[in-house]
Design an enzyme around this catalytic site. Structure first.
Site, PDB file in Angstrom:
ATOM      1  CB  THR A 178      -2.485  34.551  51.767  1.00  0.00           C
ATOM      2  OG1 THR A 178      -3.756  34.926  51.241  1.00  0.00           O
ATOM      3  CG2 THR A 178      -2.649  34.066  53.189  1.00  0.00           C
ATOM      4  CE  LYS A 238      -3.647  43.626  48.112  1.00  0.00           C
ATOM      5  NZ  LYS A 238      -3.090  42.922  49.246  1.00  0.00           N
ATOM      6  NE  ARG A 239     -14.009  40.493  47.194  1.00  0.00           N
ATOM      7  CZ  ARG A 239     -15.078  39.816  47.574  1.00  0.00           C
ATOM      8  NH1 ARG A 239     -15.006  38.508  47.722  1.00  0.00           N
ATOM      9  NH2 ARG A 239     -16.232  40.408  47.769  1.00  0.00           N
ATOM     10  CE  LYS A 256      -2.126  32.767  47.510  1.00  0.00           C
ATOM     11  NZ  LYS A 256      -3.530  33.188  47.400  1.00  0.00           N
ATOM     12  CG  HIS A 288      -9.471  34.554  59.236  1.00  0.00           C
ATOM     13  ND1 HIS A 288      -8.391  34.035  58.567  1.00  0.00           N
ATOM     14  CD2 HIS A 288     -10.102  33.503  59.788  1.00  0.00           C
ATOM     15  CE1 HIS A 288      -8.383  32.720  58.691  1.00  0.00           C
ATOM     16  NE2 HIS A 288      -9.424  32.368  59.443  1.00  0.00           N
ATOM     17  CE  LYS A 348      -8.637  43.077  51.111  1.00  0.00           C
ATOM     18  NZ  LYS A 348      -7.643  42.150  51.710  1.00  0.00           N
TER      19      LYS A 348
HETATM   20  C1  26Q Z   1     -19.625  37.187  57.069  1.00  0.00           C
HETATM   21  C2  26Q Z   1     -20.981  37.281  57.319  1.00  0.00           C
HETATM   22  C3  26Q Z   1     -21.892  37.279  56.274  1.00  0.00           C
HETATM   23  C4  26Q Z   1     -21.426  37.167  54.979  1.00  0.00           C
HETATM   24  C5  26Q Z   1     -20.066  37.067  54.738  1.00  0.00           C
HETATM   25  C6  26Q Z   1     -19.172  37.098  55.789  1.00  0.00           C
HETATM   26  C7  26Q Z   1     -17.725  36.998  55.526  1.00  0.00           C
HETATM   27  C8  26Q Z   1     -17.246  36.175  54.515  1.00  0.00           C
HETATM   28  C9  26Q Z   1     -15.897  36.098  54.256  1.00  0.00           C
HETATM   29  C10 26Q Z   1     -16.798  37.729  56.261  1.00  0.00           C
HETATM   30  C11 26Q Z   1     -15.462  37.638  56.006  1.00  0.00           C
HETATM   31  C12 26Q Z   1     -14.988  36.817  54.992  1.00  0.00           C
HETATM   32  C13 26Q Z   1     -13.577  36.686  54.635  1.00  0.00           C
HETATM   33  C14 26Q Z   1     -12.579  37.267  55.263  1.00  0.00           C
HETATM   34  C15 26Q Z   1     -11.213  37.134  54.807  1.00  0.00           C
HETATM   35  O1  26Q Z   1     -10.938  36.617  53.742  1.00  0.00           O
HETATM   36  N1  26Q Z   1     -10.244  37.602  55.599  1.00  0.00           N
HETATM   37  C16 26Q Z   1      -8.852  37.508  55.229  1.00  0.00           C
HETATM   38  O2  26Q Z   1      -8.350  36.287  55.725  1.00  0.00           O
HETATM   39  C17 26Q Z   1      -7.044  36.047  55.260  1.00  0.00           C
HETATM   40  C18 26Q Z   1      -6.620  34.691  55.748  1.00  0.00           C
HETATM   41  O3  26Q Z   1      -6.369  34.721  57.109  1.00  0.00           O
HETATM   42  C19 26Q Z   1      -6.099  37.135  55.713  1.00  0.00           C
HETATM   43  O4  26Q Z   1      -4.850  36.923  55.115  1.00  0.00           O
HETATM   44  C20 26Q Z   1      -6.629  38.515  55.318  1.00  0.00           C
HETATM   45  O5  26Q Z   1      -5.819  39.522  55.882  1.00  0.00           O
HETATM   46  C21 26Q Z   1      -8.062  38.672  55.775  1.00  0.00           C
HETATM   47  O6  26Q Z   1      -8.594  39.898  55.295  1.00  0.00           O
END
Ligand code: 26Q
Length: 862
Positions: free
Chosen positions: A706, A598-599, A710, A407, A604
């Site tokens: 995503t 978004k985050r 929406k 991702h 972004k």
């Molecule tokens: C990793 C290690 C330690 C703590 C947290 C994490 C961690 C947690 C969540 C790393 C990444 C995430 C989330 C990533 C994320 O949401 N990515 C998004 O995924 C979406 C679905 O595929 C995409 O549409 C987005 O582009 C992408 O940023």
């Protein structure tokens, strides 16, 4: 160990109370019954109950029973929480009934199954979704009304299940909805965090985090399944021994064990009787005391040491890019992986005994990013150490059942774990990883003899002063499928980050462009539009979103356009009321609603958006307002608590908003709001009330997005870069219905070589004004220097996000937006065409592709 457990299959059945022998006998019996059932020899002591009624009266009756007896409330109870709980229990019974039928159908068809392993499932609220998918919206509404309750108000009593950060977690939730709707035997495995995503407040313009103890009032959706409890090991060491048949085997000894207790949540498909399961694991201490301490009289200390075990599932890590190297996070990952695999294998063994010859044919594990990737080594361990398979047999299974979704393209977000930490926490798994790596590196050496540099690049272990385990490499090596989440993202993966692996195994790589579920994101979030669409083209679109293209023929129909616009107007009013309630700011719903939610992350580029806002402010100040399109610019999103720059961006947005909103001469042209605590439930109101969707990341950085889908589905127009799924959105709707701007990923890479933001600023008078407002402290008059870090980053030749480089092109695109909005008829037509072209972005399409290309299961009708 105390007498509070017994062996069941290979999993350990555990009881909360050590004393209750009776309870143990009872559960033993249940499990015996269960086992016999699995041998297709059901003991019919429990007769099948007649189906529960689905009309308003049946629902009302059950509701009253739950409210009065199970919950023990009466007419004086004023809290909607109990009404909500009683209604959920009423529905849960109906879901359980269908869940059982679904399980039987899967069992009898001996079908292949897929397990979706994810550290995050961002479910949001589940009540209206369950009612909608069960097809009883009208009946429940009526039943509640007859009891003097308004369904919408009851729904409001539900906490968001915030068990995720953002895109990746919400995608997992949308996937579950689509799998059940497509009748695919898919089970979700995740963690039952005690604390989900933090609640965000804004104080003096700054983000303040508050813990979200979402389970405090109980969770009526979940069903605890103590009989499937299993044991997860940590620490200890490996011991080798010779088995009866003379083989050398390994066992993991002197471990500290933690119990994993499952809680099930029902996932109903839309109108088809299927109910799949999301199984969330909660950690609990074993009842094994440290006897040394116990005898030394430190009873309280030895009990207190149980705490650490129970901590594992306490809290979700609130980062949406990796926060590397935290022991607790690695514990969470292994806890999920081990418990889920044990669960699957235990079920397998009950049916097939120790015969794993067909395991790979019948099971598949989809890993949501690298977070659950330790599952690859854990599967090897379980098969070899617990079930005595040889390495080759275990490896053959592992590499045929594991598949991995990536991702992110940000190299800094790739997970790496210090070998030292692994050694201490999971010594047996580290051994297995080393051995997988040895086999792998020698394969690379055979393929590219003498290319030591390539071996070093590809190795699962990053060697150096401190060594690391590279989880993405582990995932790729152990998986038969690796996919990205949008076409550009997958191409960039194979050309960049994973190029070496692509050269070695091109056949493993594939794309699966993300989607969103139209049940939640169109039908439920925008019922007005849903009804209009159904009136025109029938309701087939709910399960076949490609049918939306039939709306194109109405894009020039005057009456239809008028109704389309009226519905958007209503939704904007609803959004304005939501903003008013949260921020106490009045918004005129006839202005353009321009939204970025978004985050908060530098890539972004919320900063690019706010620079444009400052530019608009500057224009109004200068009196450059001829033909002005009034706007309401809405921001929302959480910053990771440790991400200082993201938090400063929130502060800047709020300070700019204050200056603009407090100036009556400005705010008839422009208003700006930062909406606190953006979450799934907020998006359900925001998406339908948006005119303009901001998707403005630096090209090559956003894997897919995503939110963009929406918005499109709800008839918003997109202003966006050629990044992630924006590219496919633009292809679907046509360039004339999309506001494109900015550099391509290739141009970004090229310009990076000699990027001079200061020269760009000097050459652009508008931009110069904006930067002067920023540097002069116009937005931080009594907060000396607080935005210096932002200014430095924007003007640095090393700025990875290249915000300044895209400013002019963005402002010009925004001018085209403003002009287009003037012509409301044209805008409405473009809006209709966006919805009509959004068919591709249903997770039903995404999941069908996962199934056709990766999982290869057949739907199982219930
Ligand atoms: C990793 C290690 C330690 C703590 C947290 C994490 C961690 C947690 C969540 C790393 C990444 C995430 C989330 C990533 C994320 O949401 N990515 C998004 O995924 C979406 C679905 O595929 C995409 O549409 C987005 O582009 C992408 O940023």
């Amino acid at each position: 160990m105390f007498l509070n457990s017994f062996e069941h299959g290979n999993s350990l059945v555990f009881f909360k109370t050590t004393s209750s022998w009776l309870a143990m006998e009872k559960i033993k019996k249940t499990i015996l019954w269960d086992t016999k059932l699995k041998q297709s020899n059901p003991v019919s002591t429990l007769t099948e109950l007649p189906p529960l009624g689905m009309n308003a009266n049946n629902i009302k009756e059950d509701y009253r029973r739950y409210f009065s007896y199970t919950l023990g409330r009466d007419k004086y109870c004023r809290s909607l929480h109990y009404s909500y709980s009683a209604l959920v229990l009423t529905l849960r019974d109906r879901l359980l009934e269908r869940s059982k039928k679904t399980r039987y159908a899967y069992h009898e068809s001996k079908c292949k199954r897929t397990y979706y392993l994810s550290l995050e499932f961002l479910m949001g609220r589940m009540l209206s979704n369950a009612i909608f998918n069960l097809g009883i919206t009208d009946e429940v509404f009526k039943g509640m009304q007859e009891l003097g309750l308004i369904l919408e108000e009851v729904s409001e009593a539900e906490h968001d299940a915030g068990l995720g950060n953002g895109g990746l977690g919400r995608l997992a939730a949308c996937f579950l909805d689509s799998c059940a709707t497509l009748q695919l035997p898919v089970m979700g495995y995740g963690i039952r965090y005690e604390y989900g995503m933090f609640r965000q407040y804004i104080e003096n313009g700054e983000q303040v985090e508050e813990p979200d103890h979402w389970l405090r009032d109980g969770n009526p959706w979940e069903l605890e399944r103590p009989e499937y409890t299993c044991r997860v090991h940590f620490g200890g060491r490996t011991e080798f021994y010779r088995s009866d048949d003379g083989r050398m085997l390994a066992r993991w000894v002197d471990t500290h064990d933690v119990l994993a207790v499952p809680y099930d949540i029902a996932i109903p498909g839309y109108g088809n009787g299927t109910v799949n399961t999301l199984r969330l694991w909660s950690s609990a201490a074993t009842d094994e005391f440290d006897l040394g301490e116990f005898h030394a009289g430190s009873y309280p200390e030895s009990i207190a040491s149980k705490n650490a075990a129970e901590c594992i599932t306490m809290v979700l890590y609130p980062n949406d890019a990796s926060e590397n190297g935290k022991v607790l996070r690695l514990k969470q990952q292994y806890f999920l992986a081990s418990a889920s695999l044990q669960d699957v294998i235990c079920h397998w063994v009950q049916i097939h005994g120790n015969d794993f010859s067909k395991f790979a044919e019948k099971n598949c594990f989809q890993m949501n990013d690298t977070h659950p990737t330790i599952a690859t080594a854990e599967l090897m361990r379980l098969l070899m150490d617990e079930y005595r398979l040889e390495w080759d047999a275990a490896w053959n299974i592992t590499r045929h059942v594991m598949s991995y979704t990536n991702h992110t393209l940000l190299p800094e977000a790739l997970e790496k774990w210090p070998v030292r930490m692994f050694q201490e926490l999971l010594p047996r798994l580290l051994e297995i990883i080393y051995e997988i790596n040895a086999h792998f590196v020698s394969e690379v050496a055979r393929r590219w003899p003498g290319d030591i540099e390539r071996q070093r690049r590809m190795s699962i272990i990053e060697d150096g002063h401190d060594s690391y385990v590279r989880m993405a490499h582990l995932a790729i090596v152990c998986s038969f499928s690796v996919n990205g989440v949008a076409a550009l993202h997958t191409r960039l993966l194979t050309e960049g980050l994973f190029r070496d692996f692509y050269e070695m195994w091109p056949e493993k790589f594939n794309n699966k462009t993300n989607g969103v579920t139209p049940r939640r994101w169109l039908a439920s979030a925008n019922p007005g539009l849903g009804r209009l669409i159904t009136e025109k083209i029938g309701n087939g679109w709910i399960t076949d979103l490609s049918q939306l293209h039939l709306l194109k023929e109405f894009a020039d129909d005057k009456e239809f356009c008028l109704r389309w616009r009226e519905i958007k107007q209503q939704n904007k009013k609803r959004l304005a009321a939501f903003v008013k309630a949260d921020c106490d700011i009045d918004i005129d719903s006839s202005v353009m609603f321009d939204v970025q939610v978004k985050r908060i992350h530098e890539y972004k580029r919320q900063l690019l958006n706010i620079l444009h806002v400052i530019h608009l402010y500057d224009r109004v100040k200068r009196g450059d307002v001829a033909n002005w399109t009034p706007r309401f610019v809405l921001f929302g999103g959480k910053a990771a608590p440790g991400y200082a720059m993201a938090k400063t961006i929130i502060k800047l947005i709020n300070n700019v908003a204050d200056v603009i909103n407090d100036d009556p001469k400005i705010n008839e042209f422009l208003k700006v709001v930062f909406l606190p605590n953006y979450r799934v439930t907020a998006m359900e109101i925001i998406a339908s009330g948006t005119d303009l969707s901001e998707q403005i990341s630096t090209a090559g950085k956003e894997a897919s997005g995503t939110g963009n889908m929406k918005f499109m589905m709800n008839g918003a127009l997109t202003i966006g870069t050629l990044d992630g799924a924006n590219i496919e959105i633009r292809e679907a709707v046509g360039d004339e219905n999309f506001f494109l701007f900015g550099m391509t990923a290739e141009e970004v890479a090229e310009l990076r070589k000699n990027y001079d933001p200061n020269a760009i600023i000097r050459a652009d008078e508008d931009l110069l004004h904006v930067m002067q407002l920023l540097t002069s402290g116009h937005f931080n008059q009594f907060e000396y220097k607080i935005f210096d870090a932002i200014i430095r980053s924007l003007t640095s030749p090393g700025d990875p996000w290249m915000t300044i480089a895209d400013f002019r092109s963005y402002v010009n695109a925004q001018k085209r937006v403003a002009e287009a909005y003037h012509d409301q008829e044209k805008w409405t037509k473009m809006s209709i065409l966006n919805t009509a072209s959004s068919g591709k972005f249903s997770t039903d399409r995404t999941i069908s592709e996962y199934n056709n290309d990766i999982w290869k299961m057949s739907p199982v009708p219930v």
